[in-house]
Design a protein around this motif. Structure first.
Motif, PDB file in Angstrom:
ATOM      1  N   SER A  44     -90.851  21.121  37.648  1.00  0.00           N
ATOM      2  CA  SER A  44     -90.977  21.009  38.822  1.00  0.00           C
ATOM      3  C   SER A  44     -92.199  20.508  39.574  1.00  0.00           C
ATOM      4  N   GLY A  45     -93.208  20.814  39.088  1.00  0.00           N
ATOM      5  CA  GLY A  45     -94.502  20.673  39.558  1.00  0.00           C
ATOM      6  C   GLY A  45     -95.632  21.274  38.891  1.00  0.00           C
ATOM      7  N   PRO A  46     -96.867  20.578  38.621  1.00  0.00           N
ATOM      8  CA  PRO A  46     -98.014  21.528  38.255  1.00  0.00           C
ATOM      9  C   PRO A  46     -98.576  22.230  39.078  1.00  0.00           C
ATOM     10  N   ASP A  47     -98.270  22.531  40.519  1.00  0.00           N
ATOM     11  CA  ASP A  47     -99.224  23.149  41.318  1.00  0.00           C
ATOM     12  C   ASP A  47     -99.092  24.748  41.120  1.00  0.00           C
ATOM     13  N   LYS A  48     -97.945  25.173  40.654  1.00  0.00           N
ATOM     14  CA  LYS A  48     -97.846  26.746  40.305  1.00  0.00           C
ATOM     15  C   LYS A  48     -98.561  27.131  39.312  1.00  0.00           C
ATOM     16  N   LEU A  49     -98.773  26.222  38.042  1.00  0.00           N
ATOM     17  CA  LEU A  49     -99.567  26.451  36.820  1.00  0.00           C
ATOM     18  C   LEU A  49    -101.050  26.436  37.181  1.00  0.00           C
ATOM     19  N   ILE A  50    -101.527  25.279  37.985  1.00  0.00           N
ATOM     20  CA  ILE A  50    -102.761  25.328  38.310  1.00  0.00           C
ATOM     21  C   ILE A  50    -103.325  26.442  39.256  1.00  0.00           C
ATOM     22  N   GLN A  51    -102.429  26.925  40.152  1.00  0.00           N
ATOM     23  CA  GLN A  51    -102.987  28.009  40.944  1.00  0.00           C
ATOM     24  C   GLN A  51    -103.143  29.396  39.969  1.00  0.00           C
ATOM     25  N   ALA A  52    -102.098  29.542  39.209  1.00  0.00           N
ATOM     26  CA  ALA A  52    -101.930  30.665  38.309  1.00  0.00           C
ATOM     27  C   ALA A  52    -103.184  30.546  37.348  1.00  0.00           C
ATOM     28  N   SER A  53    -103.774  29.299  36.804  1.00  0.00           N
ATOM     29  CA  SER A  53    -104.823  29.123  36.062  1.00  0.00           C
ATOM     30  C   SER A  53    -106.060  29.535  36.604  1.00  0.00           C
ATOM     31  N   TYR A  54    -106.179  29.212  38.020  1.00  0.00           N
ATOM     32  CA  TYR A  54    -107.429  29.678  38.683  1.00  0.00           C
ATOM     33  C   TYR A  54    -107.389  31.134  39.149  1.00  0.00           C
ATOM     34  N   GLN A  55    -106.374  31.862  38.992  1.00  0.00           N
ATOM     35  CA  GLN A  55    -106.566  33.297  39.022  1.00  0.00           C
ATOM     36  C   GLN A  55    -106.930  33.899  37.676  1.00  0.00           C
ATOM     37  N   VAL A  56    -107.048  33.401  36.462  1.00  0.00           N
ATOM     38  CA  VAL A  56    -107.596  33.823  35.323  1.00  0.00           C
ATOM     39  C   VAL A  56    -108.947  34.047  35.432  1.00  0.00           C
ATOM     40  N   LYS A  57    -109.426  35.274  34.874  1.00  0.00           N
ATOM     41  CA  LYS A  57    -110.631  35.455  34.830  1.00  0.00           C
ATOM     42  C   LYS A  57    -111.515  34.885  33.735  1.00  0.00           C
ATOM     43  N   TYR A  58    -112.579  34.020  34.184  1.00  0.00           N
ATOM     44  CA  TYR A  58    -113.364  33.201  33.354  1.00  0.00           C
ATOM     45  C   TYR A  58    -114.937  33.209  33.691  1.00  0.00           C
ATOM     46  N   ASN A  59    -115.419  33.945  32.676  1.00  0.00           N
ATOM     47  CA  ASN A  59    -117.002  34.395  32.537  1.00  0.00           C
ATOM     48  C   ASN A  59    -117.693  33.487  31.752  1.00  0.00           C
ATOM     49  N   ALA A  60    -118.578  32.609  32.412  1.00  0.00           N
ATOM     50  CA  ALA A  60    -119.213  31.503  31.553  1.00  0.00           C
ATOM     51  C   ALA A  60    -120.274  32.176  30.651  1.00  0.00           C
ATOM     52  N   LYS A  61    -120.884  33.301  31.097  1.00  0.00           N
ATOM     53  CA  LYS A  61    -121.980  33.963  30.480  1.00  0.00           C
ATOM     54  C   LYS A  61    -121.202  34.830  29.246  1.00  0.00           C
ATOM     55  N   LYS A  62    -120.130  35.323  29.564  1.00  0.00           N
ATOM     56  CA  LYS A  62    -119.537  36.015  28.383  1.00  0.00           C
ATOM     57  C   LYS A  62    -119.099  34.868  27.197  1.00  0.00           C
ATOM     58  N   MET A  63    -118.925  33.584  27.707  1.00  0.00           N
ATOM     59  CA  MET A  63    -118.440  32.891  26.704  1.00  0.00           C
ATOM     60  C   MET A  63    -119.675  32.267  25.946  1.00  0.00           C
ATOM     61  N   LYS A  64    -120.764  32.288  26.621  1.00  0.00           N
ATOM     62  CA  LYS A  64    -122.098  31.892  25.865  1.00  0.00           C
ATOM     63  C   LYS A  64    -122.268  32.843  24.861  1.00  0.00           C
ATOM     64  N   LYS A  65    -122.042  34.026  25.157  1.00  0.00           N
ATOM     65  CA  LYS A  65    -122.408  35.398  24.516  1.00  0.00           C
ATOM     66  C   LYS A  65    -121.329  35.246  23.116  1.00  0.00           C
ATOM     67  N   LEU A  66    -120.299  35.306  23.477  1.00  0.00           N
ATOM     68  CA  LEU A  66    -119.260  34.724  22.386  1.00  0.00           C
ATOM     69  C   LEU A  66    -119.622  33.658  21.142  1.00  0.00           C
ATOM     70  N   GLU A  67    -120.318  32.415  21.893  1.00  0.00           N
ATOM     71  CA  GLU A  67    -120.538  31.580  21.214  1.00  0.00           C
ATOM     72  C   GLU A  67    -121.640  31.962  20.178  1.00  0.00           C
ATOM     73  N   LYS A  68    -122.693  32.568  20.635  1.00  0.00           N
ATOM     74  CA  LYS A  68    -123.954  33.150  19.786  1.00  0.00           C
ATOM     75  C   LYS A  68    -123.337  34.320  18.791  1.00  0.00           C
ATOM     76  N   GLU A  69    -122.081  35.157  19.248  1.00  0.00           N
ATOM     77  CA  GLU A  69    -121.707  36.060  18.200  1.00  0.00           C
ATOM     78  C   GLU A  69    -120.924  35.228  17.068  1.00  0.00           C
ATOM     79  N   TYR A  70    -120.293  34.008  17.500  1.00  0.00           N
ATOM     80  CA  TYR A  70    -119.395  33.351  16.432  1.00  0.00           C
ATOM     81  C   TYR A  70    -120.371  32.422  15.725  1.00  0.00           C
ATOM     82  N   THR A  71    -121.542  32.093  16.362  1.00  0.00           N
ATOM     83  CA  THR A  71    -122.393  31.440  15.361  1.00  0.00           C
ATOM     84  C   THR A  71    -123.040  32.157  14.339  1.00  0.00           C
TER      85      THR A  71
END
Length: 753
Positions: free
Chosen positions: A345-372
């Protein structure tokens, strides 16, 4: 409508030119009311949008209308009366943004991101994508035609996978069509530019979407930028290390924000790479229909891989209840059939839901170091396992060598024991023969003593029996004794020959022995035996001479006694005494012969005993030498084992030191990478400050030039430091992925696409 839509191979320059034509009326200083020419242009563009939305072949119509915009815009001019004020504002706004891109990008970056999230108009998408990734003026575009003339080692693999790229789309579904040809050209050109990556399945879907929006040269430049600046190159490298990192980060987000679903996935052994690998490698192009995937790709061009994490987690949130009730096969079917058509029916609902997801860039950097760190440890463990396997193989080879040497020593030891047993048996036989010879020697000595006693008795009888007479029987007895003496002589001769034969045999034995000392001893023994043989021969000659003398005396005696019965009684008495004296002498000679014969036998026995003693002594010496060799070999083996253990200990110490040094180097490299990232961020901030300084300098010309020079100096210094930091290598391990590298086995990008 078919007459108005051109083929997808047409150029996009008409779109950019039309946009440029409209920009003078769209500048920030222009009045709100539009001129008739601007209204006509907007009407044409909006009519094309309406046609694209109603046409079932929308994307092909997008390309065709863009590449033949002149004729299509003229034919659709009558639809301008249907434009809404909102659409007019959107087109006016995007026209201003494209016309004044550099200034708007620096001043209103957040507003641009918001507009991209709402969707880029179809006719602006190609130019906006190029502007977002700064691919509008790349030097590599001039090399594209030269690259097409070259030969790539990946051509066969690219040809094989082209038919599976958008197989239902009109632009690509026909074999050897223009769409497949330009897709092949772009993939081939990139495989020649970046030989480390070459060609990987999945990248063709991204190139195909770009070709739906722009010509192949511009699509090639945009794809090169995406690979270099949007982490796609790391995703498509042979090791696919970046994909493993994305899977690790995405799985952590699921565990943190959807713990119940994470536990369900773990209980069903439903790994993240089984459904999410294609999301990252194709940016949802193989998951959702093209209109929805294109909207997501718009945001990806603006914000990077962050949108993939957000959309993926939003999809899982919206389907959590259904997934919790399914097993592994059911979840695979759900991802294949339900999720792909869930947002038709349209992507607006999906895109709105995606920007309600919590995304922490610093945490992702920390996870990158852990993975390395985890991958570094895994690599170290693999290196350690490889080293231990190599060491184990070398130890096995050493054990086999030692076992062979031990078996050889055991064989030699057994052979020495057998040889000693044989020598002991020979010694026993020699001792028994020696005992027999001693017994015979004792008997011979006893007989010799008896003979001497008999001789004494005969001598005494000679003086007491002078008056006795010889009888005929006594003469016969003397003849018998003479015969026995000759027989004894013959036996002595035979014994002498046997002794000579034994001497020859001993000489042969001595010649077979390699030891010079033994040969010298045997030669001395041989000389001694020959001397004794010569003495025996001399004694035999004397005995023969005595026997000969006795025979002559006996013949004379017979001649004298032939007429004794005719002589007077006195003569007979004298003759008898003479005969008796001759008999006594004869007996004495026989006794001496017997005595010499016994002495000769005694000498032979002593010689044999001496030879046997020498043999026994040599055998004992050989046994002692063999024992000494065995002790030397055992001591040498112990010394080698001690050296081996010492070498192992030193090797272990060296390896520990090397490990510590490697860990220190890697820690320094990680610090250097972090420092480089900080320097890059600082450079970006300084560049922004530089641009802002330029703007301020236009307002205040008095101090702008000095400020800009200072910023340039700081940027140059930070660039030098960043170049030094980029020399550090990145240790990233391979990631699990459902995508494979270039193999001869055809693999699908997504099993349900």
């Amino acid at each position: 409508m078919a007459s108005q839509v051109a083929s997808p191979s047409a150029s996009l320059h008409t779109t950019s030119s039309s946009t440029t034509l409209s920009t003078p009326a769209l500048s920030p200083s222009s009045p709100t009311r539009l001129s008739p020419d601007d209204l006509e242009l907007l009407a044409k563009l909006e009519e094309q949008n309406r046609l694209l939305e109603t046409d079932s072949k929308s994307l092909r119509s997008v390309n065709g209308s863009r590449r033949n915009s002149g004729s299509s815009l003229v034919s659709s001019s009558s639809a301008s009366s249907n434009l809404s004020h909102l659409e007019e504002d959107s087109w006016i706004l995007w026209g201003r943004i494209v016309n004044e891109w550099e200034d708007v990008r620096k001043k209103k970056e957040k507003q641009i991101k918001e507009l991209v999230r709402k969707g880029i108009p179809h006719h602006f998408r190609a130019i906006v994508w190029q502007l977002l990734c700064t691919a509008q003026s790349m030097p590599i575009k001039d090399q594209y035609s030269e690259l097409l003339k070259m030969t790539s080692p990946c051509e066969k693999l690219i040809r094989r996978d082209i038919a599976r790229t958008y197989p239902e789309h009109d632009f690509f579904k026909e074999k050897d069509s223009f769409g497949q040809e330009v897709l092949f050209n772009v993939m081939k050109a990139y495989s020649l530019v970046d030989r480390e990556v070459g060609y990987c399945q999945g990248s063709a879907f991204i190139v195909g979407l770009l070709l739906m929006q722009m010509p192949e040269e511009e699509a090639f430049c945009v794809f090169v930028k995406l690979m270099q600046d949007y982490r796609l190159r790391e995703l498509f490298k042979p090791s696919m290390a970046e994909l493993g990192l994305c899977m690790y980060q995405f799985e952590y987000m699921i565990q943190e924000q959807l713990p119940e679903l994470y536990v369900h996935f773990q209980s069903q052994s439903f790994h993240t790479s089984m459904y999410a690998s294609s999301w990252f490698l194709t940016i949802f192009l193989t998951t959702f229909p093209l209109p929805i995937a294109t909207r997501i790709f718009d945001i990806f061009m603006s914000e990077g891989l962050e949108i993939v994490f957000r959309v993926g987690l939003a999809v899982l949130q919206m389907n959590q209840a259904e997934l919790m009730q399914l097993d592994m096969e059911g979840m695979l079917q759900h991802f294949q059939k339900v999720i792909s058509h869930q947002f038709d029916s349209g992507p607006d609902k999906l895109i709105q839901a995606s920007y309600q997801v919590k995304y922490n860039a610093k945490k992702m950097k920390k996870l990158e170091k852990e993975y390395t760190t985890i991958k570094t440890k895994e690599m170290e463990e693999q290196v350690e396992i490889k080293r231990l396997r190599t060491e184990n193989r070398l130890l096995k080879q050493r054990i086999e060598t030692l076992e062979k040497e031990s078996a050889s020593l055991a064989d030699r030891l057994i052979q020495g024991q057998v040889t000693r047993a044989q020598e002991a048996e020979e010694n026993y036989l020699i001792k028994r023969e020696l005992a027999t010879i001693k017994q015979q020697s004792d008997e011979a000595i006893t007989k010799l003593e008896q003979a001497e006693n008999t001789i004494r008795e005969l001598q005494q009888q000679q003086w007491h029996k002078c008056s006795s007479r010889y009888s005929e029987d006594f003469v016969l007895q003397l003849e018998k004794e003479l015969v026995q003496a000759r027989l004894s002589e013959a036996e002595s001769h035979c014994a002498l020959k046997e002794m000579q034969d034994k001497v020859l045999e001993m000489e042969k034995r001595n010649s077979s022995l390699p030891d010079e000392n033994n040969v010298a001893r045997l030669q001395e023994e041989l000389i001694a035996v020959k001397l004794r043989e010569a003495e025996a021969l001399m004694g035999l000659k004397e005995l023969r001479q005595q026997v000969k003398d006795l025979e002559e005396h006996w013949q004379r005696h017979l001649a004298r006694t032939a007429g004794r019965w005719k002589d007077p009684s006195r003569k007979n008495t004298v003759n008898e005494l003479q005969d008796e004296l001759m008999t006594i002498r004869l007996r004495e000679a026989e006794s001496q012969a017997d005595l010499k014969e016994m002495k000769q036998r005694m000498m032979e026995m002593e010689t044999q005993n001496h030879i046997n003693s020498n043999h026994l002594r040599r055998a004992e010496q050989e046994v002692t030498n063999l024992q000494g060799k065995a002790q030397y070999l055992s001591a040498q083996n112990k010394g080698l084992l001690a050296q081996l253990s010492e070498a192992k200990r030193k090797q272990a110490e060296t390896e520990c030191k090397n490990k510590e040094e490697v860990m220190a180097v890697r820690l320094r490299e990680a610090d250097s990478i972090a420092a480089v990232a900080e320097l890059q961020q600082h450079i970006a901030e300084l560049e922004i400050q530089k641009e802002e300084g330029k703007i301020q300098g236009q307002l205040n010309n008095s101090d702008s030039n000095q400020y800009i020079r200072e910023l340039k100096d700081q940027i140059a210094e930070l660039n030098d430091e960043a170049k030094k930091g980029f020399q550090v290598e990145d240790f990233a391990g391979p990631a699990n992925s459902v995508f494979c590298r270039n193999t001869d086995e055809p693999l699908e990008i997504n099993p349900w696409s």
